[in-house]
Write an enzyme that holds these catalytic residues in place. Sequence first.
Site, PDB file in Angstrom:
ATOM      1  N   ARG A   9       0.851  -1.198   0.000  1.00 41.19           N
ATOM      2  CA  ARG A   9       0.000   0.000   0.000  1.00 41.19           C
ATOM      3  C   ARG A   9       0.886   1.247   0.000  1.00 41.19           C
ATOM      4  NH1 ARG A   9      -1.404   1.717   4.627  1.00 41.19           N
ATOM      5  NH2 ARG A   9      -2.170  -0.251   5.456  1.00 41.19           N
ATOM      6  N   TYR A  44     -16.985  16.791 -14.532  1.00 43.07           N
ATOM      7  CA  TYR A  44     -17.488  15.410 -14.532  1.00 43.07           C
ATOM      8  C   TYR A  44     -18.518  15.269 -13.395  1.00 43.07           C
ATOM      9  CZ  TYR A  44     -17.561  10.422 -13.522  1.00 43.07           C
ATOM     10  OH  TYR A  44     -17.980   9.140 -13.253  1.00 43.07           O
ATOM     11  N   ASP A  78      -7.710  19.132 -13.596  1.00 39.96           N
ATOM     12  CA  ASP A  78      -8.000  17.774 -14.053  1.00 39.96           C
ATOM     13  C   ASP A  78      -7.717  17.757 -15.552  1.00 39.96           C
ATOM     14  OD1 ASP A  78      -9.218  15.484 -15.072  1.00 39.96           O
ATOM     15  OD2 ASP A  78     -10.765  15.449 -13.522  1.00 39.96           O
TER      16      ASP A  78
HETATM   17  O1  P1T Z   1     -13.872   7.066 -13.369  1.00 39.57           O
HETATM   18  P1  P1T Z   1     -12.653   7.520 -12.640  1.00 39.57           P
HETATM   19  O2  P1T Z   1     -11.384   6.849 -13.108  1.00 39.57           O
HETATM   20  O3  P1T Z   1     -12.811   7.500 -11.160  1.00 39.57           O
HETATM   21  O4  P1T Z   1     -12.420   9.063 -13.071  1.00 39.57           O
HETATM   22  C1  P1T Z   1     -13.288  10.085 -12.713  1.00 39.57           C
HETATM   23  C2  P1T Z   1     -13.151  11.223 -13.673  1.00 39.57           C
HETATM   24  C3  P1T Z   1     -12.386  12.316 -13.309  1.00 39.57           C
HETATM   25  N1  P1T Z   1     -12.235  13.371 -14.126  1.00 39.57           N
HETATM   26  C4  P1T Z   1     -12.812  13.406 -15.346  1.00 39.57           C
HETATM   27  C5  P1T Z   1     -12.635  14.597 -16.219  1.00 39.57           C
HETATM   28  C6  P1T Z   1     -13.586  12.317 -15.779  1.00 39.57           C
HETATM   29  O5  P1T Z   1     -14.147  12.382 -17.004  1.00 39.57           O
HETATM   30  C7  P1T Z   1     -13.763  11.195 -14.929  1.00 39.57           C
HETATM   31  C8  P1T Z   1     -14.600  10.036 -15.307  1.00 39.57           C
HETATM   32  N2  P1T Z   1     -15.399  10.239 -16.407  1.00 39.57           N
HETATM   33  C9  P1T Z   1     -16.227   9.321 -16.983  1.00 39.57           C
HETATM   34  C10 P1T Z   1     -16.412   8.079 -16.516  1.00 39.57           C
HETATM   35  C11 P1T Z   1     -16.963   9.800 -18.161  1.00 39.57           C
HETATM   36  O6  P1T Z   1     -17.546   8.989 -18.909  1.00 39.57           O
HETATM   37  O7  P1T Z   1     -16.941  11.003 -18.390  1.00 39.57           O
END
Ligand code: P1T
Length: 378
Positions: A46, A98, A170
Site C-alpha cells: 500500500r 465530470y 484535471d
Molecule cells: O472514473 P474515474 O477513473 O474515477 O475518473 C473520474 C473522472 C475524473 N475526471 C474526469 C474529467 C472524468 O471524465 C472522470 C470520469 N469520467 C467518466 C467516466 C466519463 O464517462 O466522463
Amino acid sequence: MKFETKAIHEGQQSDPQTGAVIVPIYLTSTYEQEAIGQHKGYEYSRTGNPTRTALEASLASIENGKYGLAFASGLAATTTVLSLLKNGAHIVAGDDLYGGTYRLLEQVVKNWGVTTTYVDIDHIDDWENAVQPNTKLIWIETPTNPLLKIIDIAALANIARKHNILLVVDNTFASSYFQRPLDLGADIVVHSTTKYLGGHSDIIGGAVVTSNEKLYNQLKFYQNAIGAIPSPFDSWLVLRGIKTLAVRMREHEKNAFFLAKFLAQHPKVERIYYPGLPSHEQHQLAKLQMSGFGGMISLELKGDFTDVERFVSRLKLFLLAESLGGVESLLCYPAKMTHGSLSEAERMQRGIKDNLLRLSVGIEHQIDLQKDLENALS
Ligand code: P1T
C-alpha cells in the site's frame, strides 16, 4: 528528452536481476526486511510497490512534474487531493465538471465542512470574485466534461498565486500529450488514467502530479493513509498505455477533427462542441494552451428525445457506454449517464440539455466512423 521518448523510457530501466526490458509486475503485498528497521526501500505494497513506482515516475515525467502518485481511480486521486482541505475550507470550481466530481464535492466533501462555489466558466472575472477569505483551492477541468469548454490555466494560476491558494487542473480530457498545466502555473494535475493514459478501456485508475515537494509529501502521506492505490497489474497496464499515448492521441485528434467538420455541416446537428473548430468560443485560447484539441466531441441533435434515441440505436461502431479515451469509439448520453447524478435543474443551468450527446472518437478508420454517424443521422 521529447515526450515520445520519455513516455517509453522514463522510470523504466531494465530489471537489474534478469535484464527484462519491461518492468515486472511485482505481485507482492509485503517485502522481507533484512533486520528491524532495515529494508530495500519497500515495506508494504500500500505504501510502495516497484511497478507503481515506475508508473509514478512515468506520470511525473510526461506532465513535466517532479513527483507522481498513482491511485485506484480518478475519483480516488481527486478524493486524496481534496483531503488536503480542513473543515471550514472553501473551493472555487468550474460549473462544467465530470458529474462524479460534482457528486463528490456536494455529497461527500461538503460533509467534511468544505463548501464549493461553482463559477460560470465563460466569465474570467467571476473566478476572482468567487474567492473568499477561506478559499484554499481552485478546481478546474479543461477541456470540460461534457461541454468541452476551455479555461485559461495561466490566468487562473495568477489569481491562485495572488490569493495564496492552490490551482488543481484535471487534465483527463486533453491528456498529458496535448496539455501540461504545471508548465502554465498549476500546482497539481489530476488524471483519470482510466481514459487516454490507460487508453484501452481495460482498467480504472487515477493520477496526481506536482512539482511542489511539500505538497507531494502531504499527498503521499494521504495516499498511504487513505489507501486508494492501484494494483500492480493495473499500474503495469497504465505504464504500458503511456508508451503509445503520443501516437494514439495524434490519431484520436485526426479522427475527431474530421468528424467534427462533418457533423458541423450536417443538417440534423443543431450545435457542435469541438475546441479545434474556429467556431468554438474559446478556439484561440485552446490553440494557445494546448498543442492539440483532443478526441472528444459533443453535439446537440435537432429534434426531441425520440430523435436522440433513434440516433443512438442506429449507431453500430460508436458503442453506448460511459467513459472515454480508449481506442474504440464510444457514445455517451450525459443527461442519463455521466451527469445522471445532477438534478434536471442543475443540468439545465449548466447547459447539459436533453439533446446533448458526447462522442469519444477512437482510432478506427475515420471513413468507417463517418459512415456510422451518417447512417445513424439519415
Ligand atoms: O472514473 P474515474 O477513473 O474515477 O475518473 C473520474 C473522472 C475524473 N475526471 C474526469 C474529467 C472524468 O471524465 C472522470 C470520469 N469520467 C467518466 C467516466 C466519463 O464517462 O466522463
